[in-house]
Design a protein around this motif. Structure first.
Motif, PDB file in Angstrom:
ATOM      1  N   VAL A   1       7.056  17.553  -0.160  1.00 22.19           N
ATOM      2  CA  VAL A   1       6.027  16.760  -0.854  1.00 22.19           C
ATOM      3  C   VAL A   1       4.692  17.507  -0.797  1.00 22.19           C
ATOM      4  O   VAL A   1       3.956  17.569  -1.784  1.00 22.19           O
ATOM      5  CB  VAL A   1       5.894  15.345  -0.244  1.00 22.19           C
ATOM      6  N   GLY A   2       4.431  18.152   0.340  1.00 16.80           N
ATOM      7  CA  GLY A   2       3.207  18.937   0.497  1.00 16.80           C
ATOM      8  C   GLY A   2       3.165  20.163  -0.418  1.00 16.80           C
ATOM      9  O   GLY A   2       2.084  20.638  -0.769  1.00 16.80           O
ATOM     10  N   GLU A   3       4.338  20.677  -0.784  1.00 18.66           N
ATOM     11  CA  GLU A   3       4.383  21.806  -1.721  1.00 18.66           C
ATOM     12  C   GLU A   3       4.119  21.331  -3.154  1.00 18.66           C
ATOM     13  O   GLU A   3       3.595  22.067  -3.973  1.00 18.66           O
ATOM     14  CB  GLU A   3       5.767  22.477  -1.678  1.00 18.66           C
ATOM     15  N   LEU A   4       4.538  20.103  -3.436  1.00 18.63           N
ATOM     16  CA  LEU A   4       4.376  19.571  -4.793  1.00 18.63           C
ATOM     17  C   LEU A   4       2.914  19.264  -5.092  1.00 18.63           C
ATOM     18  O   LEU A   4       2.438  19.477  -6.192  1.00 18.63           O
ATOM     19  CB  LEU A   4       5.194  18.277  -4.957  1.00 18.63           C
ATOM     20  N   ARG A   5       2.243  18.743  -4.066  1.00 22.11           N
ATOM     21  CA  ARG A   5       0.840  18.377  -4.242  1.00 22.11           C
ATOM     22  C   ARG A   5       0.072  18.839  -3.011  1.00 22.11           C
ATOM     23  O   ARG A   5       0.454  18.489  -1.892  1.00 22.11           O
ATOM     24  CB  ARG A   5       0.689  16.863  -4.400  1.00 22.11           C
ATOM     25  N   SER A   6      -0.966  19.608  -3.230  1.00 24.97           N
ATOM     26  CA  SER A   6      -1.709  20.173  -2.109  1.00 24.97           C
ATOM     27  C   SER A   6      -2.720  19.187  -1.543  1.00 24.97           C
ATOM     28  O   SER A   6      -3.531  18.619  -2.267  1.00 24.97           O
ATOM     29  CB  SER A   6      -2.428  21.444  -2.576  1.00 24.97           C
ATOM     30  N   VAL A   7      -2.633  18.988  -0.231  1.00 24.22           N
ATOM     31  CA  VAL A   7      -3.622  18.134   0.423  1.00 24.22           C
ATOM     32  C   VAL A   7      -4.869  18.948   0.747  1.00 24.22           C
ATOM     33  O   VAL A   7      -5.968  18.422   0.800  1.00 24.22           O
ATOM     34  CB  VAL A   7      -3.039  17.513   1.719  1.00 24.22           C
TER      35      VAL A   7
ATOM     36  N   GLU B   1     -12.266  18.846  -2.122  1.00 25.43           N
ATOM     37  CA  GLU B   1     -12.815  17.798  -2.978  1.00 25.43           C
ATOM     38  C   GLU B   1     -13.770  16.893  -2.198  1.00 25.43           C
ATOM     39  O   GLU B   1     -14.843  16.559  -2.653  1.00 25.43           O
ATOM     40  CB  GLU B   1     -11.636  16.972  -3.525  1.00 25.43           C
TER      41      GLU B   1
ATOM     42  N   SER C   1       0.815  -1.217   0.000  1.00 20.69           N
ATOM     43  CA  SER C   1       0.000   0.000   0.000  1.00 20.69           C
ATOM     44  C   SER C   1       0.846   1.264   0.000  1.00 20.69           C
ATOM     45  O   SER C   1       0.338   2.346  -0.233  1.00 20.69           O
ATOM     46  CB  SER C   1      -0.954   0.008   1.193  1.00 20.69           C
ATOM     47  N   GLU C   2       2.150   1.145   0.260  1.00 22.61           N
ATOM     48  CA  GLU C   2       2.974   2.350   0.220  1.00 22.61           C
ATOM     49  C   GLU C   2       4.031   2.317  -0.879  1.00 22.61           C
ATOM     50  O   GLU C   2       4.739   3.288  -1.068  1.00 22.61           O
ATOM     51  CB  GLU C   2       3.630   2.609   1.574  1.00 22.61           C
TER      52      GLU C   2
ATOM     53  N   ARG D   1     -17.747  16.168  -2.677  1.00 27.11           N
ATOM     54  CA  ARG D   1     -18.265  14.816  -2.889  1.00 27.11           C
ATOM     55  C   ARG D   1     -19.375  14.494  -1.886  1.00 27.11           C
ATOM     56  O   ARG D   1     -20.413  13.944  -2.231  1.00 27.11           O
ATOM     57  CB  ARG D   1     -17.120  13.806  -2.735  1.00 27.11           C
TER      58      ARG D   1
ATOM     59  N   GLY E   1      -6.450  20.846  -1.071  1.00 23.37           N
ATOM     60  CA  GLY E   1      -7.386  20.621  -2.161  1.00 23.37           C
ATOM     61  C   GLY E   1      -8.221  19.379  -1.925  1.00 23.37           C
ATOM     62  O   GLY E   1      -9.387  19.361  -2.267  1.00 23.37           O
ATOM     63  N   ASP E   2      -7.611  18.371  -1.310  1.00 21.97           N
ATOM     64  CA  ASP E   2      -8.322  17.126  -1.013  1.00 21.97           C
ATOM     65  C   ASP E   2      -9.586  17.392  -0.208  1.00 21.97           C
ATOM     66  O   ASP E   2     -10.646  16.863  -0.491  1.00 21.97           O
ATOM     67  CB  ASP E   2      -7.446  16.195  -0.166  1.00 21.97           C
TER      68      ASP E   2
ATOM     69  N   ARG F   1     -29.511  10.213  -9.910  1.00 19.14           N
ATOM     70  CA  ARG F   1     -28.091  10.323 -10.183  1.00 19.14           C
ATOM     71  C   ARG F   1     -27.745  11.709 -10.717  1.00 19.14           C
ATOM     72  O   ARG F   1     -28.397  12.231 -11.609  1.00 19.14           O
ATOM     73  CB  ARG F   1     -27.695   9.250 -11.207  1.00 19.14           C
TER      74      ARG F   1
END
Lengths: 309, 281
Positions: free
Chosen positions: B250-256, B262, B193-194, B266, B258-259, B279
């Motif tokens: 890693v947090g600068e490369l991809r923003s959490v 999202e 998983s990792e 949802r 935003g999660d 639907r």
């Protein structure tokens, strides 16, 4: 022992391929000083640079466009005149200089409409994901932003006509996401790469996520990760937005897992290598240590020498 | 990395500061092939993970580095003999060898207390009258955490290597110590998983101190305290860089963040879907 230029170039190429994010030019200028034959080096490492650029998903400016074009193995087209790269958004191929990354000699590259529809839908969905999670956003209270950018691209199967497309045994759309940041003032650089192979006919999406970080303040520390997720699609008629939702879920889950891995390594492997302090929670009593050794040998017992705390 | 790079040796050292520490030995070997004329200086300036060998005479393990090497032989701190034998090799003076034996014992105690395993070695050599130099080495290895049942895909072993090089200069009742410490650290974790996560690198720090001396044995306590403080400081810095700063990049490369947005979206869609029973597209 003399080395042939070919051997030197092959060694140099292996270093180019290992360059950390944003440092390939530094590696090249170091190699120029070492090899001392610029012309032979440049001619020799061109192939390695093309491989580096597509492996690292280096993205380049396209004249007249606001987005960046991602150099990918999925968009690389070999012609008699040399390598060309496809910008699938505007259905055009270009020659890209592997060293200074300038883009030239555009040529139209029509994408069959049966493939373009799916590609455009995936591109739109991927653009949205990129904007939400990868495009650098100014942060509150942070004046000194990192440099860098994010880009994405979707490549259809490379065939010339709808007939050829229909005859294809397996139709795979490739999605690439790349996000790079460089902050030389704080001595770090990093890159997040995600490669997704979407194959609706097989109800499959195969991924490959790789994260690289270089931290170089008074040292050289690097993070390298790889992860290969696999998604099963619920139906072949799934929408592009739904596919991106599944891809997003995988990447978000991986990001969370990676954050956990840092804690796991800190509390597990790292702690197991060296203690912060001895079991006694005191530093060593160096004045006693030699006497202790002697005493231990005489008495055959053991009580570690520590300063009283 | 704002160092001026002007000569081939500068360039070679700059390359070693950029290439993945995970492959430091392989890359050093390749650079030696690429630039044989600078090989000697390069090899003596680049730290690589320490090699453990077994003393032929005592059977005890010891560590190899440039400082116990003469020709192609390494000197054992236990037997004071070179392997392969080299009677004409460089040896510390009788007085310094005595201190070296005590230092090996003292730092072996330190090793057991902090590393609870591993290997340590101390080598001393004479420099000028009233002065000497030495190196204190520690190496500890462990199996990384892996949840792969297939051990073929096992990443490299977790390891800590520290190299403390010091110069001691006696000035009456005081001694001046110059210490240069390098720690090489490799940690990895892997599982279904990792995937694989590998952290590797090195860090170098320097320190200079004047400390009182009562006898020649005092040098062990003085350098011991300096090394102990240095390792504590570097352990904290390594922890901060490896598991804090790297994670933040890693947090600068991809923003959490935003999660979360999202997820909210949802959840809202689900709620609406539930409320209207149809639907949403």
């Amino acid at each position: 022992m003399p080395h042939t230029t070919a051997e030197q170039v092959s060694l140099a190429s292996s270093f180019v391929l290992q360059a950390p994010p944003g440092e390939v030019n530094d590696v090249l200028s170091d190699l120029r000083l070492v090899v001392g034959d610029d012309a032979a080096l440049e001619a020799g490492v061109t192939q390695a640079l093309e491989e580096y650029n597509t492996e690292q998903l280096v993205s380049v400016d396209v004249p007249g466009e606001s987005y960046k074009m991602v150099l990918s193995p999925a968009g690389r087209i070999q012609t008699e005149e040399g390598t060309r790269y496809l910008d699938a958004r505007n259905a055009t191929t270009y020659v890209v200089d592997p060293i200074n990354l300038t883009v030239s000699s555009p040529e139209p590259y029509p994408i069959p409409s049966s493939l373009a529809t799916v590609r455009d839908a995936l591109q739109k969905a991927l653009d949205g994901y990129l904007a939400r999670h990868f495009v650098p956003q100014p942060k509150a209270g942070q004046a000194d932003q990192a440099l860098g950018d994010a880009a994405c691209a979707v490549f259809p199967p490379l065939v010339a006509s709808d007939e050829d497309a229909a005859a294809l045994g397996n139709r795979v759309w490739i999605m690439e996401v790349v996000s790079s940041r460089y902050k030389p003032t704080n001595y770090w650089s990093g890159r997040w790469r995600a490669h997704w192979e979407v194959e609706p006919d097989k109800l499959e999406v195969r991924g490959n996520i790789a994260v690289d970080v270089h931290y170089y303040e008074q040292g050289n520390v690097q993070l390298h990760t790889t992860y290969a997720p696999h998604i099963t699609l619920p139906s072949a008629s799934i929408t592009a937005e739904q596919i991106l939702q599944l891809v997003f879920d995988e990447e978000a889950q991986y990001h969370a897992k990676l954050t956990e891995s840092f804690e796991k390594m800190r509390d597990g492997g790292f702690r197991g290598l060296r203690r912060v302090l001895p079991v006694t929670r005191g530093k060593m009593d160096w004045d006693k240590v030699l006497g202790y050794r002697l005493g231990q040998e005489l008495a055959g017992t053991r009580s570690p020498p520590v300063a009283s705390s | 990395m704002s160092l001026e790079v002007e000569t081939p040796i500068d360039a070679l050292l700059d390359l070693m500061r950029r290439l993945p520490p995970q492959h430091v030995q392989q890359n050093l070997d390749k650079l030696v092939q690429l630039a044989p004329e600078d090989a000697e200086e390069l090899v003596s300036s680049v730290d690589v993970p320490l090699r453990i060998v077994k003393c032929k005479e005592t059977g005890k393990p010891y560590l190899c580095c440039d400082y116990n090497k003469d020709g192609n032989s390494y000197r054992s701190p236990h037997s004071n003999e070179y392997d392969p034998p080299l009677p004409e090799g460089a040896f510390p003076s009788v007085k310094l060898r005595k201190l070296e034996v005590s230092a090996n014992e003292a730092f072996d105690t330190y090793r057991e207390m902090y590393f609870e395993g591993g290997v340590s070695s101390v080598y001393l050599w004479d420099t000028d009258p009233g002065a000497f130099a030495g190196v204190v080495l520690f190496k500890k290895r462990a199996c990384p955490q892996s949840h792969f049942s297939d051990l073929l895909d096992q990443p490299s072993t977790d390891s800590w290597d520290s190299i403390h090089v010091f110069e001691a200069l006696e000035k009456g009742r005081m001694a001046n110590y110059k210490l240069t410490s390098t720690v090489m650290l490799t940690i990895s974790v892997s599982g279904p998983s990792e995937g694989t996560v590998s952290l590797s690198g090195s860090m170098t720090r320097q320190q200079e101190q004047d400390l009182p001396i009562a006898s020649i044995q005092t040098h062990i306590a003085n350098t011991g305290r300096m090394i102990e403080d240095m390792e504590l400081k570097m352990r904290n810095q390594l922890q901060d860089v490896y598991f804090g700063k790297t994670r933040d990049v890693v947090g600068e490369l991809r923003s959490v963040v935003g999660d979360e947005e999202e997820r909210r979206r949802r959840d809202l869609a689900k709620e609406l879907q539930g409320r209207f029973g149809k639907r949403l597209t």
